[in-house]
Motif scaffolding. Structure first.
Motif, PDB file in Angstrom:
ATOM      1  N   GLY A   1      37.161  31.267  43.275  1.00  0.00           N
ATOM      2  CA  GLY A   1      38.463  30.606  43.186  1.00  0.00           C
ATOM      3  C   GLY A   1      38.923  30.447  41.747  1.00  0.00           C
ATOM      4  O   GLY A   1      40.116  30.605  41.439  1.00  0.00           O
ATOM      5  N   VAL A   2      37.997  30.140  40.854  1.00  0.00           N
ATOM      6  CA  VAL A   2      38.342  29.976  39.439  1.00  0.00           C
ATOM      7  C   VAL A   2      38.782  31.303  38.845  1.00  0.00           C
ATOM      8  O   VAL A   2      39.740  31.362  38.066  1.00  0.00           O
ATOM      9  N   LYS A   3      38.114  32.381  39.227  1.00  0.00           N
ATOM     10  CA  LYS A   3      38.511  33.703  38.720  1.00  0.00           C
ATOM     11  C   LYS A   3      39.910  34.073  39.209  1.00  0.00           C
ATOM     12  O   LYS A   3      40.733  34.584  38.443  1.00  0.00           O
ATOM     13  N   ASN A   4      40.189  33.794  40.473  1.00  0.00           N
ATOM     14  CA  ASN A   4      41.531  34.075  41.004  1.00  0.00           C
ATOM     15  C   ASN A   4      42.578  33.254  40.282  1.00  0.00           C
ATOM     16  O   ASN A   4      43.665  33.758  39.952  1.00  0.00           O
ATOM     17  N   ARG A   5      42.280  31.995  40.054  1.00  0.00           N
ATOM     18  CA  ARG A   5      43.224  31.124  39.351  1.00  0.00           C
ATOM     19  C   ARG A   5      43.400  31.583  37.909  1.00  0.00           C
ATOM     20  O   ARG A   5      44.519  31.582  37.382  1.00  0.00           O
ATOM     21  N   ARG A   6      42.321  31.996  37.261  1.00  0.00           N
ATOM     22  CA  ARG A   6      42.426  32.531  35.896  1.00  0.00           C
ATOM     23  C   ARG A   6      43.353  33.735  35.859  1.00  0.00           C
ATOM     24  O   ARG A   6      44.174  33.891  34.951  1.00  0.00           O
ATOM     25  N   ASN A   7      43.234  34.592  36.870  1.00  0.00           N
ATOM     26  CA  ASN A   7      44.072  35.791  36.909  1.00  0.00           C
ATOM     27  C   ASN A   7      45.544  35.461  37.118  1.00  0.00           C
ATOM     28  O   ASN A   7      46.426  36.181  36.650  1.00  0.00           O
ATOM     29  N   VAL A   8      45.818  34.356  37.823  1.00  0.00           N
ATOM     30  CA  VAL A   8      47.207  33.898  37.955  1.00  0.00           C
ATOM     31  C   VAL A   8      47.753  33.513  36.583  1.00  0.00           C
ATOM     32  O   VAL A   8      48.885  33.844  36.231  1.00  0.00           O
ATOM     33  N   VAL A   9      46.952  32.821  35.811  1.00  0.00           N
ATOM     34  CA  VAL A   9      47.363  32.424  34.453  1.00  0.00           C
ATOM     35  C   VAL A   9      47.630  33.660  33.603  1.00  0.00           C
ATOM     36  O   VAL A   9      48.632  33.726  32.874  1.00  0.00           O
ATOM     37  N   LEU A  10      46.759  34.651  33.694  1.00  0.00           N
ATOM     38  CA  LEU A  10      46.962  35.887  32.927  1.00  0.00           C
ATOM     39  C   LEU A  10      48.258  36.579  33.354  1.00  0.00           C
ATOM     40  O   LEU A  10      48.984  37.140  32.517  1.00  0.00           O
ATOM     41  N   SER A  11      48.567  36.539  34.651  1.00  0.00           N
ATOM     42  CA  SER A  11      49.819  37.133  35.140  1.00  0.00           C
ATOM     43  C   SER A  11      51.027  36.380  34.578  1.00  0.00           C
ATOM     44  O   SER A  11      52.043  36.996  34.213  1.00  0.00           O
ATOM     45  N   GLN A  12      50.929  35.065  34.510  1.00  0.00           N
ATOM     46  CA  GLN A  12      52.013  34.282  33.925  1.00  0.00           C
ATOM     47  C   GLN A  12      52.201  34.618  32.443  1.00  0.00           C
ATOM     48  O   GLN A  12      53.326  34.705  31.946  1.00  0.00           O
ATOM     49  N   MET A  13      51.103  34.804  31.758  1.00  0.00           N
ATOM     50  CA  MET A  13      51.185  35.156  30.340  1.00  0.00           C
ATOM     51  C   MET A  13      51.849  36.516  30.158  1.00  0.00           C
ATOM     52  O   MET A  13      52.627  36.721  29.219  1.00  0.00           O
ATOM     53  N   MET A  14      51.561  37.447  31.054  1.00  0.00           N
ATOM     54  CA  MET A  14      52.209  38.762  30.996  1.00  0.00           C
ATOM     55  C   MET A  14      53.681  38.650  31.372  1.00  0.00           C
ATOM     56  O   MET A  14      54.552  39.256  30.725  1.00  0.00           O
ATOM     57  N   LYS A  15      53.987  37.840  32.373  1.00  0.00           N
ATOM     58  CA  LYS A  15      55.366  37.676  32.843  1.00  0.00           C
ATOM     59  C   LYS A  15      56.273  37.180  31.728  1.00  0.00           C
ATOM     60  O   LYS A  15      57.426  37.639  31.598  1.00  0.00           O
TER      61      LYS A  15
END
Length: 780
Positions: A235-249
């Motif tokens: 779950g933490v890895k998935n949430r981390r990847n959401v943050v990375l997507s926001q940073m790219m967005k």
């Protein structure tokens, strides 16, 4: 007809204007109601609101930070909040970018409330995401509490958060708010605030966090209980990847970087910060007592007269411990002790009363009974009002527990079921170390290892524990003789037996001294005699000068433990701590000047105000000449005596107990070293005191009870039990080019009158009470 139509039109117009009035009345009423709600909230009617003083100084619990001499955090004192705040300048840009992209993308454009986000949240009833800004989240964490799902209470809290957020924006800069928010958040696992979280999850300071590490920590801000990387890594890895997507967005990183980072694992370097784990645990426990004593003094109070709280007031304690040397010391202990323990366990298999030697069952029963009454379990149950019968019965009841064990040379924690009485006996079988290293020129203590594992062995063998010092006491006798009789290292004395008659020096009975090797022929120079630890020569010196001057010398050297003025102290019958012995030996290395050991250089409050500055305590004890001659005598120990294995490379040997081939004595130390080994009766205690010009280190090894020991001096002497730790430690210190440990000569006084240039010794006549080579298979 025309008149009727006109009348109807006027009526319709009048009716429409009525609705318009109602609309504006309701609109104005709504505005007034909102204004009134905000006014009531700001006045504190809807709940307590912080005043200007609290906004300026938010009430947060801050841990006391323990800082090494080389600027490394050794640990902290805290109860609930392991929090050490950092400034905005200590945060990496990637962390701030991840926070803004994920939590509040318009952060730099609003003044505490995001209007667009609020309207979106209202229109979607929160399904399109929340509207809390970073400032609002800080307001909630600092000043409001989470309430129930009751919509009225929740709206009341939200209004207060809005008002506080606006006030925070007026009080602080955007950068300060971000820093405060990251400092206040609880990341779980004692990770209170971003600094603790970075150190605990990744073993680094916040500024050193990379993109994916920052993204993981920002992802945890959503809910650190749910997104706990130790319990829910997926779950933490998935949430981390959401943050990375926001940073790219929002164009903080490229899509290519985002894709590559999302494929990586969390790569945790979990480094728990607790009182029982980490570096310098025994020293930190000593320091806790030091700090409590310091805070109790009237002269050390806060301006308002109250006592400082070492767990919540955010003090900074600057210590003399060098984190590099501390690690080298702990590594040396961790390498030697499992090997020594493996040999002891191997020998114990042949012992029916293991781990005790030379005790009958009644003596063992008494020893275990005494141990029960001294233990924590007895104390706790006694405080609960349990009878002695009930307490004893509890020791016989199998209980779930975690036990310590060496597994493949490393510490392991095994869950098992065992009777407490059996666990007591199990732990008594372990050999334990005590070690301290100090700069003799300043008194600064550089390393402190009170045991091998604080989690399971909490008694500190540096300052708390006191054991017989054996032959390491002999330099005090020699120094007294040099000082009073002006004897030279080259003066010779017979090795023949000596008896000090009854009533002389208060001795109630005649005291006959023998040499362990039973060699009594010929003569030895004092330098040879100390190197070989010849008992009869030391006793002859004692007979010449008497015990009282030796006791006085030891006291001037800093020994505070009780020493009876009887002749037997010449062979080290006194119980003394490692702490005292290192300070005393440091006087020899420091040209006869005693420096009281220093552990704390200064204490600061959370604002950097200096509350305590140490004042050195020193005194002249010996002349520079006498101190140098004593050092010269002890150099003989490592040149031709029981410490000479420090010079050897050794050969590979097979150790049956540890079942592997290990290298013997890989120290290869070529520089001048002064030292003394020590072994007490029945091999219960092994000592080595070693000195170079700017570093004095003492090592003790033994078991909790003196009845637990090796059966012979092959493994049970100080040269086998304690010296290897010193050798490993010093070799690591010399290999560490960031340290400045001396490898030169001890400075010779310009006015030296005592002759130290002795003729070459006949090593065949050396003799020894502590086998110089030991023939130990595993020893380093």
């Amino acid at each position: 007809m025309a008149k009727k139509k006109v009348a109807k039109s006027k009526s319709e117009t009048l009716d429409f204007s009525k609705y318009v009035r109602w609309f504006w009345m309701l609109f104005a009423g709504g505005i007034l109601a909102v204004v009134l709600i905000f006014l009531l909230a700001s006045w504190g009617v809807l709940g307590e609101m912080p005043d200007h003083t609290r906004l300026e100084n938010p009430e947060t619990n801050l841990a006391t930070e323990i800082i090494s001499s080389d600027g490394v955090t050794l640990g902290k004192f805290y109860f609930d909040d392991n929090r050490t705040p950092v400034g905005y300048d200590d945060l990496p840009k990637n962390l701030v970018d991840a926070l803004v992209a994920t939590e509040d993308v318009r952060y730099y454009d609003h003044s505490g409330i995001d209007g667009r986000g609020t309207l979106r949240a209202i229109s979607t009833l929160g399904k399109g995401g929340g509207a809390s800004t970073i400032s609002q989240q800080l307001a909630k964490n600092l000043f409001t509490k989470q309430v129930s799902s009751n919509i009225i209470e929740r709206l009341s809290q939200k209004v207060r958060e809005w008002i506080i957020a606006i006030r925070l924006e007026r009080q602080y800069t955007k950068e300060e708010i971000i820093a405060q928010y990251l400092n206040i958040y609880d990341f779980g696992n004692n990770g209170d605030g971003i600094r603790s979280a970075a150190r605990i999850y990744f073993g680094k300071e916040p500024m050193d966090l990379d993109y994916k590490e920052s993204a993981m920590l920002v992802g945890m801000l959503k809910n650190s209980s749910l997104y706990n990387p130790r319990r829910n890594p997926v779950g933490v890895k998935n949430r981390r990847n959401v943050v990375l997507s926001q940073m790219m967005k929002y164009e903080f990183i490229t899509e290519q970087i985002k894709d590559s980072l999302q494929k990586t694992e969390l790569d945790l370097n979990y480094t728990p910060e607790s009182h029982r784990e980490g570096i310098a645990t025994y020293f930190r426990e000593y320091l806790k007592g030091f700090m409590k004593e310091w805070t109790n003094k009237e002269s050390n109070r806060k301006p308002d007269g109250s006592k400082y709280d070492i767990y919540n007031d955010g003090l900074k304690v600057f210590t003399t411990i060098d984190s590099r040397m501390q690690k080298h010391a702990e590594d040396a202990v961790a390498l030697h002790m499992p090997r020594l323990q493996a040999e002891f366990d191997h020998q114990s298999k042949r012992n029916k009363t293991a781990p005790f030697l030379e005790l009958d069952q009644s003596e063992i029963k008494k020893l275990m009974n005494d141990g029960m009454k001294r233990g924590e379990r007895w104390r706790i149950l006694k405080a609960q009002g349990k009878s002695e019968k009930e307490i004893r019965a509890s020791f016989e009841k199998p209980t779930e527990m975690e036990i310590f064990k060496w597994v493949d040379g490393k510490p392991a924690y095994i869950d098992t079921i065992m009777k407490p009485i059996d666990s007591m006996r199990y732990y008594k079988s372990f050999l334990r170390p005590g070690m301290m290293s100090m700069d003799p020129l300043t008194g600064h203590v550089k390393a402190w290892v009170g045991g091998m594992n604080y989690r399971h062995f909490q008694y500190d063998m540096v300052k708390q524990g006191k054991r017989q010092v054996g032959s390491t006491f002999k330099p005090f006798v020699y120094a007294t003789a040099i000082d009073q009789l002006q004897v030279s290292p080259c003066d010779s004395f017979p090795r023949t037996p000596i008896t000090i008659e009854a009533n002389k020096y208060g001795n109630p009975e005649p005291w006959t001294v023998k040499n362990v090797d039973a060699v009594y022929t010929g003569k030895q120079t004092l330098k040879d005699a100390l190197a070989s630890s010849t008992n009869t020569v030391t006793a002859r010196l004692m007979n010449e000068i008497g015990p009282q001057p030796v006791v006085e010398m030891a006291k001037k050297l800093g020994i505070t433990s009780e020493i009876l003025p009887v002749p037997a102290i010449a062979l080290g019958t006194a119980d003394i701590s490692v702490y005292e012995m290192v300070a005393a030996y440091s006087t020899f290395a420091n040209k006869g000047v005693y420096n009281k050991p220093v552990m704390v250089t200064r204490i600061e409050d959370k604002n950097g105000t200096v509350l305590y500055q140490f004042a050195p305590e020193s005194k002249d004890v010996l002349s520079e000449e006498v101190a140098y001659v004593a050092v010269n005598l002890m150099e003989g120990v490592t040149q031709a005596g029981s410490g000479r294995r420090l010079r050897h490379t050794g050969v590979d040997k097979y150790n049956a107990a540890y079942r592997e081939v290990v290298t013997g004595y890989p120290y290869e130390l070529k520089n001048p070293i002064a030292g003394k080994t020590g072994t007490t009766q029945n091999q219960s205690d092994g000592w080595f005191m070693g000195m170079v010009p700017n570093l004095v280190t003492g090592v003790w090894v033994g078991a909790e009870d003196r009845a637990v020991h090796f059966s012979s001096t092959t493994y049970g002497q100080g040269a086998s039990m304690a010296l290897p730790i010193w050798g490993l430690y010093m070799k690591a210190c010399y290999a560490d080019k960031s340290l400045d440990v001396s490898d030169g000569n001890f400075e010779k006084p310009s006015n030296l009158k005592i002759d130290i240039n002795c003729e070459a010794r006949d090593e065949g006549d050396l003799g020894s009470n502590e086998d110089p080579d030991g023939n130990v298979d595993f020893d380093f």
